[in-house]
Write a protein that holds these residues in place. Sequence first.
Motif, PDB file in Angstrom:
ATOM      1  N   VAL A 131      51.478  73.056  62.646  1.00 30.87           N
ATOM      2  CA  VAL A 131      51.511  71.858  63.799  1.00 30.87           C
ATOM      3  C   VAL A 131      51.286  70.482  62.802  1.00 30.87           C
ATOM      4  O   VAL A 131      50.625  70.219  61.879  1.00 30.87           O
ATOM      5  N   THR A 132      52.371  69.579  63.357  1.00 30.38           N
ATOM      6  CA  THR A 132      52.462  68.031  62.648  1.00 30.38           C
ATOM      7  C   THR A 132      51.550  67.261  63.530  1.00 30.38           C
ATOM      8  O   THR A 132      51.353  66.057  63.176  1.00 30.38           O
ATOM      9  N   SER A 150      59.487  72.295  62.476  1.00 32.02           N
ATOM     10  CA  SER A 150      60.851  72.460  62.535  1.00 32.02           C
ATOM     11  C   SER A 150      61.365  71.693  64.073  1.00 32.02           C
ATOM     12  O   SER A 150      62.515  71.962  64.147  1.00 32.02           O
ATOM     13  N   GLY A 151      60.653  71.115  64.250  1.00 32.49           N
ATOM     14  CA  GLY A 151      61.033  70.108  65.615  1.00 32.49           C
ATOM     15  C   GLY A 151      61.059  70.616  66.999  1.00 32.49           C
ATOM     16  O   GLY A 151      61.817  70.277  67.927  1.00 32.49           O
ATOM     17  N   PHE A 152      60.159  71.540  67.100  1.00 30.52           N
ATOM     18  CA  PHE A 152      59.809  72.361  68.436  1.00 30.52           C
ATOM     19  C   PHE A 152      58.609  71.730  68.988  1.00 30.52           C
ATOM     20  O   PHE A 152      57.766  71.394  68.402  1.00 30.52           O
ATOM     21  N   VAL A 168      63.406  70.124  70.484  1.00 26.51           N
ATOM     22  CA  VAL A 168      63.420  68.328  70.506  1.00 26.51           C
ATOM     23  C   VAL A 168      63.877  67.857  69.194  1.00 26.51           C
ATOM     24  O   VAL A 168      63.747  66.525  68.968  1.00 26.51           O
ATOM     25  N   PHE A 169      64.424  68.801  68.525  1.00 27.28           N
ATOM     26  CA  PHE A 169      64.663  68.337  66.965  1.00 27.28           C
ATOM     27  C   PHE A 169      65.733  67.555  66.822  1.00 27.28           C
ATOM     28  O   PHE A 169      67.028  67.508  67.618  1.00 27.28           O
ATOM     29  N   ASP A 170      65.547  66.204  65.961  1.00 29.34           N
ATOM     30  CA  ASP A 170      66.734  65.341  65.764  1.00 29.34           C
ATOM     31  C   ASP A 170      66.927  65.532  64.212  1.00 29.34           C
ATOM     32  O   ASP A 170      66.255  65.135  63.391  1.00 29.34           O
ATOM     33  N   ARG A 171      68.105  65.987  64.289  1.00 26.41           N
ATOM     34  CA  ARG A 171      68.609  66.264  62.700  1.00 26.41           C
ATOM     35  C   ARG A 171      68.492  65.109  61.725  1.00 26.41           C
ATOM     36  O   ARG A 171      68.428  65.093  60.538  1.00 26.41           O
ATOM     37  N   LEU A 188      56.178  62.668  76.992  1.00 25.00           N
ATOM     38  CA  LEU A 188      55.814  62.476  75.554  1.00 25.00           C
ATOM     39  C   LEU A 188      56.775  61.370  74.756  1.00 25.00           C
ATOM     40  O   LEU A 188      58.022  61.531  74.976  1.00 25.00           O
ATOM     41  N   LEU A 189      56.183  60.403  74.216  1.00 20.43           N
ATOM     42  CA  LEU A 189      56.888  59.411  73.573  1.00 20.43           C
ATOM     43  C   LEU A 189      56.855  59.979  71.948  1.00 20.43           C
ATOM     44  O   LEU A 189      55.699  59.813  71.600  1.00 20.43           O
ATOM     45  N   THR A 190      57.884  60.243  71.338  1.00 25.62           N
ATOM     46  CA  THR A 190      57.602  60.577  69.826  1.00 25.62           C
ATOM     47  C   THR A 190      58.421  59.707  68.953  1.00 25.62           C
ATOM     48  O   THR A 190      59.532  59.270  69.499  1.00 25.62           O
ATOM     49  N   VAL A 191      58.032  59.479  67.879  1.00 26.51           N
ATOM     50  CA  VAL A 191      58.605  58.172  66.747  1.00 26.51           C
ATOM     51  C   VAL A 191      58.866  59.243  65.502  1.00 26.51           C
ATOM     52  O   VAL A 191      57.991  59.950  65.070  1.00 26.51           O
TER      53      VAL A 191
END
Length: 390
Positions: A131-132, A150-152, A168-171, A188-191
């Motif tokens: 978990v990040t 892994s972007g999930f 929700v992964f952005d390559r 959720l807002l992610t940066v």
Amino acid sequence: TKITAHEVGDGSGPVGLVEDHIGPAVVSPRLLPALSTSGRPAELDHTTEPVHTSEPDRAAVHVVPTDEPSSVLRISQEDIFLEHNAGISMAKFSASGELIASYDDESVLRVWAPDPSSTQPKLKNELDFAVTAMAWDRRHTHLLYLYDESGFIHTLNTKSNLLGRHPVFDRRHPWLQCMLPSAASSTLLTVCSAKPESSSDVAVLLWDAAASRTVASRRLPASPDAHGVCAALNHNATLAALAYSSGHIRLIDARSLETVATINTAQRDVCAVELSRDEDSLVVVTESGALTRWSLRKSHELLAESSLDIGASALPDSRLDCDRVAFTPDRDCIVVAPRDQCLIFNIDSASLSDCTRRHKDLISVIDVAADRMLSASEDGTVRVAQYRKV
């Protein structure tokens, strides 16, 4: 598991489950201007008499005059819990403040209540992913969101202990910098950044947890020397402030993700930002404890600057980061944890209100709820302190 203070303390013997902090006031250290160098602070401990620091000639701290008295928070009691066998890297209060989610270096996630009389569920999950970031849903208070490497995004229902997973992964931007829940919806807002140690190129994404889909995304270039970014949302999630470590602030419409204004604070090593409760200004904090307030109404002028005396220049491992800075819900006070102890400062006066007792090891993360705060340590303990305004 709640344990007595002497089991993780200094060996002085049993003092009971509750550590009483009502007593002589802690004398606030004299503050330096934001651009000056702070000396080593006096030891802060409720077991000793208040200590006055020396007062050499120093320029006055510029603070905007106000008719309101400064808010003073005092810790009324403190409990310490041993819920983990490894260092804790993340810990968050639920929106109601009744539950705590904590995650350690062995990928063990626990959800528990610090109140022994609580009927809330107590969960332990050994996760097979790292978990990040994590955040509680502000409206559906039983939902916990976990962002993995892994972007999930994983959604944990703490009532049923069921876990769902959504990509929700952005390559092009795989490295998460921060994740904030909306108070107005299950959004959720992610940066995220393109590189782990650089935020010169970031992507902002809005993810609708209820619909399990991305609502909007936008790439936002920044200054090339920025190595991190932190963010804050206003009360109804219509405005977001992104603060880059280089001192640049970007204000964006949190619905369309379009930039509405930028501010160059000229501060270095910015690690935290927060909007005032009336949303007329924002507070910027640096790793060394420099605190500045900026107007959002008057051409983004500097309103006040001061320095939190945390000993960042004198003690190793005393510089702050985004995980060890938190604001009270009314935005009147700031809590910081430069080493093994939480310090509470009034934002307007930059004066020290109170401090918690020390952990045996360094604090890794802190959080603040309506009437309590927590500090989680690398020794696996969590301190929960109740506070009140006096």
